[in-house]
Design an enzyme around this catalytic site. Structure first.
Site, PDB file in Angstrom:
ATOM      1  N   CYS A 173      17.890   4.852  -3.365  1.00 47.79           N
ATOM      2  CA  CYS A 173      17.663   5.593  -4.609  1.00 47.79           C
ATOM      3  C   CYS A 173      18.813   6.536  -4.946  1.00 47.79           C
ATOM      4  O   CYS A 173      19.214   6.649  -6.104  1.00 47.79           O
ATOM      5  CB  CYS A 173      16.358   6.365  -4.547  1.00 47.79           C
ATOM      6  SG  CYS A 173      16.083   7.275  -3.024  1.00 47.79           S
TER       7      CYS A 173
ATOM      8  N   THR B 205       0.813  -1.228   0.000  1.00 52.06           N
ATOM      9  CA  THR B 205       0.000   0.000   0.000  1.00 52.06           C
ATOM     10  C   THR B 205       0.842   1.272   0.000  1.00 52.06           C
ATOM     11  O   THR B 205       0.324   2.348  -0.275  1.00 52.06           O
ATOM     12  CB  THR B 205      -0.942   0.030   1.225  1.00 52.06           C
ATOM     13  OG1 THR B 205      -0.133  -0.144   2.402  1.00 52.06           O
ATOM     14  CG2 THR B 205      -1.970  -1.083   1.152  1.00 52.06           C
TER      15      THR B 205
ATOM     16  N   HIS C   3      16.188  12.362  -8.680  1.00 53.56           N
ATOM     17  CA  HIS C   3      17.310  12.833  -7.868  1.00 53.56           C
ATOM     18  C   HIS C   3      18.426  13.318  -8.801  1.00 53.56           C
ATOM     19  O   HIS C   3      18.884  12.565  -9.676  1.00 53.56           O
ATOM     20  CB  HIS C   3      17.853  11.706  -6.989  1.00 53.56           C
ATOM     21  CG  HIS C   3      16.930  11.308  -5.868  1.00 53.56           C
ATOM     22  ND1 HIS C   3      15.811  12.010  -5.521  1.00 53.56           N
ATOM     23  CD2 HIS C   3      16.985  10.271  -4.981  1.00 53.56           C
ATOM     24  CE1 HIS C   3      15.204  11.428  -4.496  1.00 53.56           C
ATOM     25  NE2 HIS C   3      15.891  10.379  -4.146  1.00 53.56           N
TER      26      HIS C   3
END
Lengths: 344, 344, 344, 344
Positions: free
Chosen positions: B150, B11, B242
């Site tokens: 990331c 979720t 990024h």
């Protein structure tokens, strides 16, 4: 007895900030405003698209804008502040100095010239003595002092505070506000939900100006060997306030605590616009932040924080208000230094 | 014959991206969704506040959310993708592996463990063989592979492309998008007209994960001496993507042109989600930019640009889509690698 | 057999979107690109600063840009799309029509002329027959059809869906994206952390164009009495997608449920660029939102939501992608209508 | 002789603004701070995450936070400011009034009660006499006055200025800043490059509170028939300052010039926090704008502009600083009114 001052390039973004800072100034009185030909002869209120966050002072609004020409500025003006585009500045600033005017300029032209002092008063006020060399070499009655670029001013005071440790290598990444590019410099489509890792010539300015500012002046000539800097510049979606990430490698052992102490104790000056605390060092690791901290010391302080050990030395962040400490306020401060040092 | 997959933590923000990427995937079929207790037993459409920019797939919307517990996931699920909060992951991920499940996890727990492969397939697919060591040591029937953080994924492929030049020192400053903190991670009052020079533990992740990713695996153990990195991390007001400023010092002479060529020629893989061109190198000095370039290669490419000489070596910028290449897509790619290497 | 098309004003923001939409179009083939004098003779890649989020198509990049002059466009071009600045359009568009070209124009000049059809195909395709009147009156071999302003297109389809209830008064407040002003139209300093409650002439366009679009065409003349609208326009810091708040007072009883049904059932067309569902009606009270919903139907759908009783009637919100459905896509759709109706 | 004041809910966003406004206040002295249980007993500096753009006053920082309970507040506190969440306020505010405290509350609970005066001092100071009715009915020694919601306060003064023309119908669309939702109210992912056309219960507040504020008080009871308003509320990516588009239909002829004059001449009060000019009317059509004009009159003025004829009457825009004039400043002003009217 106040000093009568003129502003060259009074309608631009920095010119407007200069008016905002000089109007209430107890020692300076605005006596002349110049701009480009299209504004000549107009009342300032009609010539400028006023965008600063306080109303145009009434007297300024009614002032007739003059041409940017020595003949168009009254002789009883003692000090000129210049925020001309550098291409224009390169052409007309020397003419004003030759005509006898003393000038504190924010324009980038001539900043690296060997006989033009590039000054942050709290850092290298002694470089002002270069004016003697300047007058000798150029035969000027007037004089010209420059302040550095906004992104240079943001981090050089912190380097100056650490200089005693023997700075060997500095890396700096900047996160710069849109106002640094002038009112029309960055379009909204370029920067909303975006960042731009490029600002023309900015990295060179950071690297070269730092070297000059921290160089030694021996009374006759200035070394340009202050510090080796590698800079990377970015534009981000902030209105005001340049944030910078700095890595420093020093000869001597430099701990975060020692660096914080050196910054806190680095002295400010008694000039009217110099802040009580030059470098404010935050304990909180997530500060300084542009919107929260750019107005520290009425926009004239440097904020530092996040001092920590790095893989290769010391690491920290710093911040300054780019159009106040980094531009208009920097020029006003240099004007105050010129006054104190007897050049007016 | 498609592989039946489950998503642990389905979720959340990364969970939603996983669904978006896996729903149309030709080799994987979503067969189980788990979430925290409060969601257990609900239809996914009611359990998740769907925020991805494409509608919830109908079948997924109707799926009943299970508990994040090995007993609650059907045995015929062959592969699990995990995007659990690291505190939860630390607790339950090993239980799944012990129960025999093969897992590709985006959660940060365990990433630095000596027997858990931390993999970017195009960079260090050979580290996957650590799974043999892992099974030996842990006695698992299952297996666990992790993808890096990331911000690590954004610049490590460019370092890998330059590794042959003998990387000695790397500095990196990041300008990270708000989605990296999850949907509720950064409030609007924190970030509008602002930047935050601090992201908890992020700099450590960049520095340590890079070292592991570029370390040597000799078939038995993995050295963690890939590269020395000093990182400085910032949050800025961008949604996705990024951006990173990188300085590299290498043993061998490394020119911008040679670096560009090495990046362009660095090979991609034939895995389904690997982009045709792994590193896209821009000629324009002001690229890459987050909003313009984050979806290159469907969000799976790395964009690089601004390759230039630095005061101390080479300098450039790079960019990746943080929730695709940097998170959900990274996990999917590792899943594809597990499939290709016969672990499913 | 594809139709050869030209783009007048091909280097601007809408011109670039037109190229993005027309390049993969199965019925149209880009055969000519024009721009202002400064671009004439250059390859398109050099003439345009490409800013759309997909690369320039190779063939387009190599095309030589022609002058915006009927003599400079090949005779075998069958259809022209125009996104000229209105002052230029007013001057040169009629010359093209006189020279025999059929034109679908996004420029605002002439939109309110009695013999120029202003068309949203799904709303008033029958107005295209005005072209007969136009040719009679102007003696043109060519023909000119216009699409409305982006903010008009956003809400008029919803009004058309409700027209059967007898619209008496409409209030509309717009929250418009910066791309609506063109690439350089809004500076970052104007709009970051800000909103501007003024867009020159925009409110007149919304009010007058709505009246014309919803007016009756009796085969000979067009009434301009479609609907009475009071508009208030704002610019906000979004990239794409105009959001509008609408209040409607109708003769007949108009409940939110009836309005939702009327919108959902309002038919789309079979034109290639017309979306499957013209008006997507959200149940969630906080939708539509620009970043989430502007690409519905590939940017050609209208999104509506928040249908609720108002103090004085019905209230709802609607949204459309301003440079696709509101500009370039609108022109392409009118081109498809011209093709289907036999004008090419 | 200063009045000793307490702040209920002192750690929240409005509580912090109250401290910022009350600390330098010449008539009020901060003597008590309360917050929720988790803060009880802590020094304020540890209990609050301070986010206002000036440092925490030292004395405040050292104050121990009390429970929000009449027994925990010293008896010699004369006036309480409340910025409690409405669910908490509904429960505890009456207990304080019963215990004898006079209270100026910003919480939304009870605002529409028939015996609770809802007051903007410059608009309906006479409603304060409802306190007699309140004390009669409730048997309180204390008293409770409320200020309206931030978005209501922004436009009601302009309506009050026009009331003599016989207001019949008002439409208002709001563009509200994120600070109106509290520090954590709007996530960055919700609002960057976006707008949300929904704020829970906000439209009802605008419509109902306006009706009460402009209703007649006959000494015994208050009519709630001030004006009919239809509101549409939007959240946009601004930090502070609610901008509103207003349409007014009046019985009498109401020109833009007459409206501008009525607004300019609408009187302010002599209360310490009331601005010299209550409504500042701009001539420039593109003003007011949030970032430029929210601090007019130290954030206590209303800015109006863009007065123009509408299709159905008069149209204009207005703006106020939502956390100063719209919340904390509004409560302080009501406190000053209570003092002047002898309730303390």
């Amino acid at each position: 007895m106040s000093v009568r001052v003129g502003i060259l390039g009074a309608t631009g973004a920095v010119g407007q900030r200069l008016i905002q800072l000089l109007d209430p100034h107890p020692e300076f009185e605005i006596a002349a405003l110049t701009a480009s030909e299209s504004s000549e002869g107009k009342a300032y209120r009609d010539a400028a698209k006023w965008r600063v966050d306080s109303p145009i002072p009434d007297e300024v609004a009614d002032t007739t804008v003059a041409a940017t020409d020595p003949d168009a500025v009254p002789d009883d003006v003692d000090l000129l502040f210049s925020s001309l585009p550098s291409s224009v500045g390169a052409e007309v600033e020397p003419a004003f100095c030759e005509a006898g005017y003393v000038m504190s300029s924010n324009s980038s032209n001539g900043r690296m010239d060997n006989d033009i002092p590039l000054v942050i008063p709290e850092v290298n006020a002694d470089h002002l003595d270069l004016l003697e060399v300047q007058r000798d070499e150029r035969g000027w009655d007037g004089a010209m002092v420059k302040n550095p670029n906004c992104s240079t001013i943001t981090f050089v005071p912190t380097l100056a505070a650490l200089a005693e440790y023997g700075l060997e290598r500095v890396h700096v990444a900047t996160l710069q506000a849109v106002s640094g590019a002038g009112y029309d410099g960055v379009t909204s489509m370029e920067i909303i939900d975006n960042a731009i890792p490029y600002i023309g010539s900015e990295e060179d300015k950071l690297e070269n100006e730092s070297r000059k500012l921290l160089g030694e002046f021996d009374g006759a000539s200035l070394s340009h060997d202050g510090v080796d800097v590698a800079a990377s510049c970015n534009r981000i979606p902030t209105i005001d306030g340049h944030l910078e990430n700095v890595w420093v490698e020093a000869e001597d052992d430099l701990t975060p605590d020692a660096a914080a102490e050196a910054m806190r104790e680095y002295p400010s000056l008694d000039l009217r616009s110099s802040p009580e605390q030059l470098i404010h060092v935050f304990e909180e690791p997530d500060r300084p932040q542009p919107r929260m901290d750019r107005t520290l010391g009425d926009g004239m302080s440097i904020a530092a924080g996040g001092l920590r050990e790095s893989t290769f030395g010391l690491q920290y962040n710093c911040l300054a208000h780019n159009t106040i400490r980094g531009a208009a306020g920097a020029s006003v401060l240099n004007g105050e230094l010129l006054l104190e040092e007897g050049y007016l």
